[in-house]
Scaffold this motif. Structure first.
Motif, PDB file in Angstrom:
ATOM      1  N   TRP A 294       9.569 -33.394  15.252  1.00  0.00           N
ATOM      2  CA  TRP A 294      10.035 -32.108  15.840  1.00  0.00           C
ATOM      3  C   TRP A 294      11.508 -32.196  15.439  1.00  0.00           C
ATOM      4  O   TRP A 294      12.280 -33.190  15.865  1.00  0.00           O
ATOM      5  CB  TRP A 294       9.748 -31.980  17.213  1.00  0.00           C
ATOM      6  CG  TRP A 294      10.607 -30.647  17.887  1.00  0.00           C
ATOM      7  CD1 TRP A 294      10.513 -29.452  17.577  1.00  0.00           C
ATOM      8  CD2 TRP A 294      11.386 -30.774  19.102  1.00  0.00           C
ATOM      9  NE1 TRP A 294      11.649 -28.577  18.287  1.00  0.00           N
ATOM     10  CE2 TRP A 294      12.007 -29.483  19.176  1.00  0.00           C
ATOM     11  CE3 TRP A 294      11.867 -31.714  19.954  1.00  0.00           C
ATOM     12  CZ2 TRP A 294      12.816 -29.075  20.336  1.00  0.00           C
ATOM     13  CZ3 TRP A 294      12.452 -31.373  20.999  1.00  0.00           C
ATOM     14  CH2 TRP A 294      13.115 -30.118  21.105  1.00  0.00           C
ATOM     15  N   ARG A 295      12.044 -31.225  14.711  1.00  0.00           N
ATOM     16  CA  ARG A 295      13.320 -31.197  14.323  1.00  0.00           C
ATOM     17  C   ARG A 295      13.738 -31.887  12.947  1.00  0.00           C
ATOM     18  O   ARG A 295      13.416 -33.196  12.811  1.00  0.00           O
ATOM     19  CB  ARG A 295      14.553 -31.633  15.283  1.00  0.00           C
ATOM     20  CG  ARG A 295      14.396 -31.088  16.680  1.00  0.00           C
ATOM     21  CD  ARG A 295      15.413 -31.468  17.724  1.00  0.00           C
ATOM     22  NE  ARG A 295      15.659 -32.682  17.850  1.00  0.00           N
ATOM     23  CZ  ARG A 295      16.778 -33.380  18.203  1.00  0.00           C
ATOM     24  NH1 ARG A 295      17.822 -32.544  18.473  1.00  0.00           N
ATOM     25  NH2 ARG A 295      17.169 -34.598  18.202  1.00  0.00           N
ATOM     26  N   VAL A 296      14.553 -30.983  12.065  1.00  0.00           N
ATOM     27  CA  VAL A 296      14.739 -31.568  10.594  1.00  0.00           C
ATOM     28  C   VAL A 296      16.120 -31.173  10.486  1.00  0.00           C
ATOM     29  O   VAL A 296      16.889 -30.156  10.889  1.00  0.00           O
ATOM     30  CB  VAL A 296      13.923 -30.700   9.734  1.00  0.00           C
ATOM     31  CG1 VAL A 296      14.020 -31.466   8.324  1.00  0.00           C
ATOM     32  CG2 VAL A 296      12.322 -31.126  10.039  1.00  0.00           C
ATOM     33  N   ARG A 297      16.816 -32.152   9.649  1.00  0.00           N
ATOM     34  CA  ARG A 297      18.193 -31.924   9.429  1.00  0.00           C
ATOM     35  C   ARG A 297      18.313 -30.940   8.378  1.00  0.00           C
ATOM     36  O   ARG A 297      18.829 -31.103   7.189  1.00  0.00           O
ATOM     37  CB  ARG A 297      18.783 -33.288   8.922  1.00  0.00           C
ATOM     38  CG  ARG A 297      20.324 -33.239   9.072  1.00  0.00           C
ATOM     39  CD  ARG A 297      20.912 -34.605   8.551  1.00  0.00           C
ATOM     40  NE  ARG A 297      20.298 -35.841   8.863  1.00  0.00           N
ATOM     41  CZ  ARG A 297      20.905 -36.655   9.964  1.00  0.00           C
ATOM     42  NH1 ARG A 297      21.792 -36.007  10.619  1.00  0.00           N
ATOM     43  NH2 ARG A 297      20.088 -37.428  10.627  1.00  0.00           N
ATOM     44  N   ILE A 298      18.155 -29.652   8.680  1.00  0.00           N
ATOM     45  CA  ILE A 298      18.225 -28.647   7.813  1.00  0.00           C
ATOM     46  C   ILE A 298      18.948 -27.273   8.593  1.00  0.00           C
ATOM     47  O   ILE A 298      18.801 -27.305   9.717  1.00  0.00           O
ATOM     48  CB  ILE A 298      17.285 -28.097   7.011  1.00  0.00           C
ATOM     49  CG1 ILE A 298      16.039 -27.557   8.267  1.00  0.00           C
ATOM     50  CG2 ILE A 298      16.604 -29.006   5.882  1.00  0.00           C
ATOM     51  CD1 ILE A 298      14.659 -26.995   7.418  1.00  0.00           C
ATOM     52  N   LYS A 299      19.573 -26.472   7.766  1.00  0.00           N
ATOM     53  CA  LYS A 299      20.114 -25.228   8.481  1.00  0.00           C
ATOM     54  C   LYS A 299      19.963 -24.055   7.583  1.00  0.00           C
ATOM     55  O   LYS A 299      20.482 -24.216   6.536  1.00  0.00           O
ATOM     56  CB  LYS A 299      21.515 -25.432   8.902  1.00  0.00           C
ATOM     57  CG  LYS A 299      22.046 -24.307   9.790  1.00  0.00           C
ATOM     58  CD  LYS A 299      23.514 -24.373  10.116  1.00  0.00           C
ATOM     59  CE  LYS A 299      24.217 -23.371  10.864  1.00  0.00           C
ATOM     60  NZ  LYS A 299      25.704 -23.640  11.288  1.00  0.00           N
ATOM     61  N   ASP A 362      27.554 -28.251  10.132  1.00  0.00           N
ATOM     62  CA  ASP A 362      26.932 -29.062  11.044  1.00  0.00           C
ATOM     63  C   ASP A 362      26.253 -30.493  10.420  1.00  0.00           C
ATOM     64  O   ASP A 362      25.109 -30.810  11.257  1.00  0.00           O
ATOM     65  CB  ASP A 362      26.099 -28.362  12.031  1.00  0.00           C
ATOM     66  CG  ASP A 362      26.538 -27.252  12.586  1.00  0.00           C
ATOM     67  OD1 ASP A 362      27.890 -27.282  12.635  1.00  0.00           O
ATOM     68  OD2 ASP A 362      25.796 -26.091  12.870  1.00  0.00           O
ATOM     69  N   ASN A 363      26.775 -30.813   9.510  1.00  0.00           N
ATOM     70  CA  ASN A 363      26.009 -32.225   8.742  1.00  0.00           C
ATOM     71  C   ASN A 363      24.582 -31.939   8.531  1.00  0.00           C
ATOM     72  O   ASN A 363      23.665 -33.082   8.751  1.00  0.00           O
ATOM     73  CB  ASN A 363      26.237 -33.389   9.634  1.00  0.00           C
ATOM     74  CG  ASN A 363      26.270 -34.635   8.941  1.00  0.00           C
ATOM     75  OD1 ASN A 363      26.320 -34.804   7.506  1.00  0.00           O
ATOM     76  ND2 ASN A 363      25.607 -35.788   9.712  1.00  0.00           N
ATOM     77  N   ARG A 364      24.208 -30.788   8.197  1.00  0.00           N
ATOM     78  CA  ARG A 364      22.795 -30.594   7.929  1.00  0.00           C
ATOM     79  C   ARG A 364      22.714 -29.980   6.732  1.00  0.00           C
ATOM     80  O   ARG A 364      23.415 -29.092   5.972  1.00  0.00           O
ATOM     81  CB  ARG A 364      22.121 -29.539   8.845  1.00  0.00           C
ATOM     82  CG  ARG A 364      21.804 -30.088  10.284  1.00  0.00           C
ATOM     83  CD  ARG A 364      21.135 -29.189  11.184  1.00  0.00           C
ATOM     84  NE  ARG A 364      21.957 -28.145  12.052  1.00  0.00           N
ATOM     85  CZ  ARG A 364      21.651 -27.178  12.321  1.00  0.00           C
ATOM     86  NH1 ARG A 364      20.594 -26.601  12.363  1.00  0.00           N
ATOM     87  NH2 ARG A 364      22.688 -26.282  13.043  1.00  0.00           N
TER      88      ARG A 364
END
Length: 423
Positions: A294-299, A362-364
């Protein structure tokens, strides 16, 4: 349930995060590549089925498809003209015309110093070994006079020179394009073996949702995710069941999810956060769905959720429209391609370059809404829109897709090479 993915490995290990705190590894923010690898892990093509060729367009071959006949199936003419014996033909020599041959019609025998009028595609008659083009003749009553010589075999397409019966025309993993369908149909193939069509169940959740066209109401928004996600999924060849919108109610959410788990892939849009009205994750747990991450480093799209129950793949997409689009394109569609048996299942990205400086947020890894313009050298140039954000559907409507700025890349200058997601 779908048979496309193996049962998941349990990922319930804990790691120390401090002297009095432990954190579930599944809560760690996943980089995109790691998250996609977890989605694709263990997926196998769905069980094959035999379908008529007209229903196979765009599907993927599961078992070798072989020619039923030789191509051409018989010696035939490549030209309109006269079927002759080459030894009888020379400029000024007259030949008796003994018949007229059409494609699919009856044949005859060519003897010495005779000829038969023949149309393109007709079978070469017995005794003939060449075709005298109509342009190289002068006609008369029952007689044709050659104005040029011919050689043996001229303008004749020989049986099997293209394909022999039993030759493999499509191999496992080949997509049945128009070109392959043409080859198979011409070679007498009536049916092919392909993985069955993936079944996708799609649920949207939220008390705030209105169908397009309904009168506006205070605090309500128009629902678009079902339309867009279903469109993306169908374009990859899946069969979509769109369930009725589900209110923010645990029992209703659980019932819809339980029904959706009968499909190969279940997609739930909205309700995957941890607020008091977000019931999707508890309903997943109550239905026996094992969380993978749950949660991925993407925006946009950070709250994306993925899990499995048995062989059913389960995606929880954020409710914001752009997050849903990115999550579907980058995670759901690769999974569908795997179920379909495609050899290349990765997201369909193309190379391009930035028209102006841009970078991740946001470093994504950031998907920047962009207008994509083809440069003079054919390269796509991305011009990020001024308005950016997961809720900016108006800006998306003015764009052609996204430019992808990887996390950790820092600010990228104009002209920097980037990957593009075209819509």
């Amino acid at each position: 349930m779908g048979e496309g993915a193996q049962a998941p490995r349990q990922r319930r290990g804990l790691r120390a995060a401090g002297p009095h705190h432990v954190a579930d590894r599944r809560l760690t923010l996943k980089d995109f590549d790691e998250a996609l690898a977890l989605v694709l892990e263990g997926i196998e093509p769905l069980a094959p089925e035999t379908v008529p060729l007209p229903r196979a367009e765009g599907r993927v071959i599961a078992e070798p498809a072989r020619a039923a006949i030789d191509l051409p199936p018989f010696d035939r003419t490549a030209m309109d003209g006269y079927a002759v014996r080459a030894a009888d033909v020379a400029p000024g020599v007259a030949l008796q015309v003994v018949g007229d041959l059409a494609a699919g019609g009856e044949t005859l025998v060519i003897g010495p110093h005779t000829a038969a009028r023949i149309s393109t595609g007709a079978a070469i008659p017995e005794g003939a070994d060449s075709i005298l083009k109509v342009e190289d003749t002068e006609g008369g009553d029952g007689v044709v006079t050659a104005t040029a010589s011919v050689r043996e075999g001229l303008h004749i397409r020989r049986r099997g020179e293209d394909v022999h019966a039993g030759d493999v025309l499509a191999r496992p993993g080949d997509v049945l394009t128009v070109a392959r369908l043409s080859a198979l149909a011409s070679a007498g193939v009536a049916t092919v073996s392909v993985p069955r069509v993936p079944k996708v169940s799609l649920i949207v959740t939220g008390d705030e949702l209105l169908p397009p066209g309904a009168p506006p109401e205070p605090g309500k928004i128009y629902e678009s995710n079902s339309l867009v996600v279903a469109s993306l999924v169908r374009a990859v060849g899946a069969e979509v069941e769109q369930q009725p919108p589900v209110p923010d109610d645990f029992e209703a959410t659980k019932a819809a999810i339980e029904h959706g788990l009968e499909s190969d892939i279940l997609i739930v849009s909205g309700g995957v956060s941890v607020g008091p009205h977000d019931h999707v994750k508890p309903a997943f747990e109550a239905c026996g769905v094992d969380e993978v991450f749950w949660r991925v480093r993407i925006k946009p799209g950070k709250p994306l959720w993925f899990g499995r129950r048995g062989r059913t793949l389960v995606f929880g997409l954020p409710g914001n429209p752009l997050s849903a689009i990115v999550g579907t394109a980058m995670f759901v569609l690769p999974a569908l391609r795997s179920l379909r048996g495609e050899p290349n299942v990765q997201p369909r990205l193309v190379k391009g370059r930035l028209g102006e400086p841009a970078g991740p947020s946001d470093n994504r890894t950031t998907f920047l809404i962009s207008k994509l313009v083809e440069d003079e050298d054919g390269t796509l140039v991305a011009w990020p829109t001024e308005r950016q954000g997961s809720h900016m559907t108006g800006a998306l409507g003015e764009s052609d897709g996204f430019a992808i700025a990887p996390h950790g890349s820092g600010s990228l200058p104009a002209g920097a090479e980037v990957q593009l997601l075209r819509l």
